[in-house]
Design an enzyme around this catalytic site. Structure first.
Site, PDB file in Angstrom:
ATOM      1  N   HIS A  76      65.057  43.053  63.209  1.00 44.32           N
ATOM      2  CA  HIS A  76      66.415  42.746  63.658  1.00 44.32           C
ATOM      3  C   HIS A  76      67.198  44.027  63.916  1.00 44.32           C
ATOM      4  CE1 HIS A  76      66.114  38.480  61.819  1.00 44.32           C
ATOM      5  NE2 HIS A  76      65.864  38.450  63.124  1.00 44.32           N
ATOM      6  N   ASN A 121      62.418  36.939  64.874  1.00 46.45           N
ATOM      7  CA  ASN A 121      62.059  36.323  63.597  1.00 46.45           C
ATOM      8  C   ASN A 121      62.117  34.793  63.643  1.00 46.45           C
ATOM      9  OD1 ASN A 121      60.969  37.164  61.155  1.00 46.45           O
ATOM     10  ND2 ASN A 121      62.887  36.847  60.021  1.00 46.45           N
ATOM     11  N   ARG A 122      62.088  34.244  64.857  1.00 45.00           N
ATOM     12  CA  ARG A 122      61.949  32.789  65.043  1.00 45.00           C
ATOM     13  C   ARG A 122      60.877  32.517  66.095  1.00 45.00           C
ATOM     14  NH1 ARG A 122      64.634  33.472  61.405  1.00 45.00           N
ATOM     15  NH2 ARG A 122      66.676  32.657  60.811  1.00 45.00           N
ATOM     16  N   SER A 174      67.815  43.385  56.435  1.00 45.08           N
ATOM     17  CA  SER A 174      69.008  43.476  55.616  1.00 45.08           C
ATOM     18  C   SER A 174      69.937  42.367  56.104  1.00 45.08           C
ATOM     19  CB  SER A 174      69.691  44.841  55.764  1.00 45.08           C
ATOM     20  OG  SER A 174      70.350  44.953  57.006  1.00 45.08           O
ATOM     21  N   GLU A 183      65.244  41.670  51.881  1.00 44.46           N
ATOM     22  CA  GLU A 183      66.603  41.893  52.406  1.00 44.46           C
ATOM     23  C   GLU A 183      67.215  43.014  51.584  1.00 44.46           C
ATOM     24  OE1 GLU A 183      67.883  40.316  54.987  1.00 44.46           O
ATOM     25  OE2 GLU A 183      66.729  38.457  55.158  1.00 44.46           O
TER      26      GLU A 183
HETATM   27  O1  0X9 Z   1      67.048  34.645  58.918  1.00 40.89           O
HETATM   28  C1  0X9 Z   1      66.238  35.609  58.967  1.00 40.89           C
HETATM   29  O2  0X9 Z   1      65.546  35.879  59.952  1.00 40.89           O
HETATM   30  C2  0X9 Z   1      66.116  36.539  57.722  1.00 40.89           C
HETATM   31  N1  0X9 Z   1      67.440  36.927  57.274  1.00 40.89           N
HETATM   32  S1  0X9 Z   1      68.333  37.997  58.147  1.00 40.89           S
HETATM   33  O3  0X9 Z   1      69.651  38.057  57.575  1.00 40.89           O
HETATM   34  N2  0X9 Z   1      67.700  39.439  57.998  1.00 40.89           N
HETATM   35  O4  0X9 Z   1      68.307  37.597  59.543  1.00 40.89           O
HETATM   36  C3  0X9 Z   1      65.443  35.778  56.602  1.00 40.89           C
HETATM   37  C4  0X9 Z   1      64.078  35.222  56.957  1.00 40.89           C
HETATM   38  C5  0X9 Z   1      63.464  34.525  55.763  1.00 40.89           C
HETATM   39  N3  0X9 Z   1      62.242  33.864  56.106  1.00 40.89           N
HETATM   40  C6  0X9 Z   1      62.210  32.601  56.666  1.00 40.89           C
HETATM   41  N4  0X9 Z   1      63.295  31.872  56.868  1.00 40.89           N
HETATM   42  N5  0X9 Z   1      61.025  32.152  56.933  1.00 40.89           N
HETATM   43 ZN    ZN Z   2      66.877  40.325  59.619  1.00 35.57          ZN
END
Ligand code: 0X9
Ligand code: ZN
Length: 410
Positions: free
Chosen positions: A174, A242-243, A297, A371
């Site tokens: 990120h 991250n999605r 983070s 984080e």
């Molecule tokens: O939401 C996220 O992608 C992560 N938090 S952030 O604040 N850095 O964006 C956490 C991801 C945790 N893992 C899953 N939800 N699988």
């Molecule tokens: Zn993140």
């Protein structure tokens, strides 16, 4: 020979040019909700209407753009949620309050220096530009135990570098989470130069998995999160890397290109996630990848899968918790900071993240999202780079000791 492999994926993103990296936030506001309502906030996020700013608990602070403000107000009114506008113009607010001396960084005026000719250690008194990171990695490559190679290119053609240290892996995905690459680079440096750390392990680290996004946070928008995909048929750019992973893809993620958690057109639609996937598969095919740690983070949390709250507990949940507690306890001894160990589904109910794929597809025993500091903002004072690095290093050291082959643990 029996190689034990530890994959830690530290993903970090940032940019450099003398320009205003708050300008895209002009007219953005921060609304503070007077009532906690996780379901409504989650729906607003999935609909791509808000950016939740609290990352250490259920969010009651929302970043709202001029384009979405009217709709968000309607949804909140309908849900009976009242709110106050606590920041009228986020661009102005950050310009007045950002503790990061960007001008210094841009013109190389830090106490430490890092130029193409001299960059033998990562900066610890300020955040590094992507260019400076590349200088450092180029110099590191001459170390006999280290090999730095490109695992692929970003959408805009920047290299995604992976550092393989012959003794024991990390990732940063990120863009706005500047502390992640800063800490990951310190980890690389320490594992390389401290002979006791990670003995008997092979470590693979990707310190900057989203270079385009990182650069964009330095040039246009300090709070940019996604990559820089130009989404067809939309005025909004970027995919949330991250999605975009292929495990429970789509769950809790936004189908809207304007959303901060936009999942992309399909799993692994992005070159950045493809490169990471292929590198992790490659490492996993040469030995047992024991641990994957995605570094993010903020919030001071160590999260383990699954992110889909409707899933059954992941295999080896107990083991992940136990090792996580060893990490958190060790971290606390360094500067007294509390890191909470818990399931990602209870913190960030969404799937398609690195940790989900590492667990669900790679079947890695220990899969985490770390984080880092602090508990209130992505804009973290550079004074915190060094102590954050120190505490994470100590924690990782204990984790490496627990994972190292028996012959090295005595
Ligand atoms: O939401 C996220 O992608 C992560 N938090 S952030 O604040 N850095 O964006 C956490 C991801 C945790 N893992 C899953 N939800 N699988
Ligand atoms: Zn993140």
């Amino acid at each position: 020979m029996c190689w034990q492999q530890v994959g830690v994926f530290l993903l970090a993103v940032v940019t450099s040019v003398a320009s205003d990296n708050y300008r895209e936030l002009t007219g953005n506001q921060v609304w503070k909700l007077n009532q906690e309502d996780e379901a409504t906030v989650q729906q607003l996020v999935v609909d791509g209407l808000v950016d939740p700013l609290d990352h250490s608990g259920p969010s009651t602070s929302l970043r709202v753009t001029p384009e979405t403000a009217g709709l968000v107000k309607e949804v909140l009114d309908q849900a009976g949620i009242t709110y106050q506008v606590i920041v009228q113009d986020l661009a102005r607010y950050l310009r007045d309050n950002d503790v990061t001396p960007l001008v210094q960084v841009r013109f190389g005026l830090t106490a430490q220096t890092c130029t193409s000719l001299n960059c033998s250690a990562p900066l610890t008194d300020n955040y590094m530009t992507f260019e400076q990171m590349e200088y450092y990695l180029a110099q590191l490559n001459s170390h006999p135990r280290v090999s730095v190679s490109s695992i692929g290119k970003s959408i805009e053609g920047r290299d995604i570098w992976m550092v393989h240290i012959n003794r024991s892996g990390c990732e940063g995905i990120h863009a706005r989470e500047w502390i992640s690459p800063a800490v990951t680079l310190q980890i690389i440096h320490n594992i390389t130069h401290d002979c006791s750390m990670g003995r008997g392990l092979e470590v693979y680290v990707v310190p900057m998995a989203n270079p385009d996004g990182y650069v964009h946070t330095w040039t246009n928008n300090r709070l940019w999160r996604k990559n820089r995909r130009n989404n067809p048929d939309s005025s909004c750019d970027g995919v949330d890397l991250n999605r975009n992973w292929d495990f429970d893809y789509g769950v809790g993620a936004s189908p809207n290109p304007c959303g901060e958690t936009y999942r992309g057109t399909s799993a692994f639609s992005e070159p950045e996630t493809q490169a990471l996937r292929d590198a992790m598969l490659q490492v996993n095919s040469t030995g047992t990848l024991q641990m994957v740690m995605a570094v993010h983070s903020y919030g001071q949390l160590l999260l383990f899968p699954y992110g889909n709250p409707a899933s059954n507990p992941a295999p080896q949940t107990e083991e992940m918790k136990q090792l996580g507690i060893i990490f958190a306890n060790t971290v606390k001894t360094v500067h007294g900071k509390n890191y909470v160990v818990k399931s990602s589904g209870s913190f960030s109910p969404a799937s398609g993240a690195t940790d989900d794929w590492a667990k669900g597809v790679l079947k890695t025993t220990y899969s985490y999202t770390l984080e880092l500091r602090d508990k209130s903002s992505f804009v973290l004072d550079p004074d915190e780079i060094l102590p954050t690095g120190q505490e994470v290093l100590e924690g990782l050291n204990m984790v490496f000791l627990a994972l190292a082959p028996e012959k090295y643990t005595q």
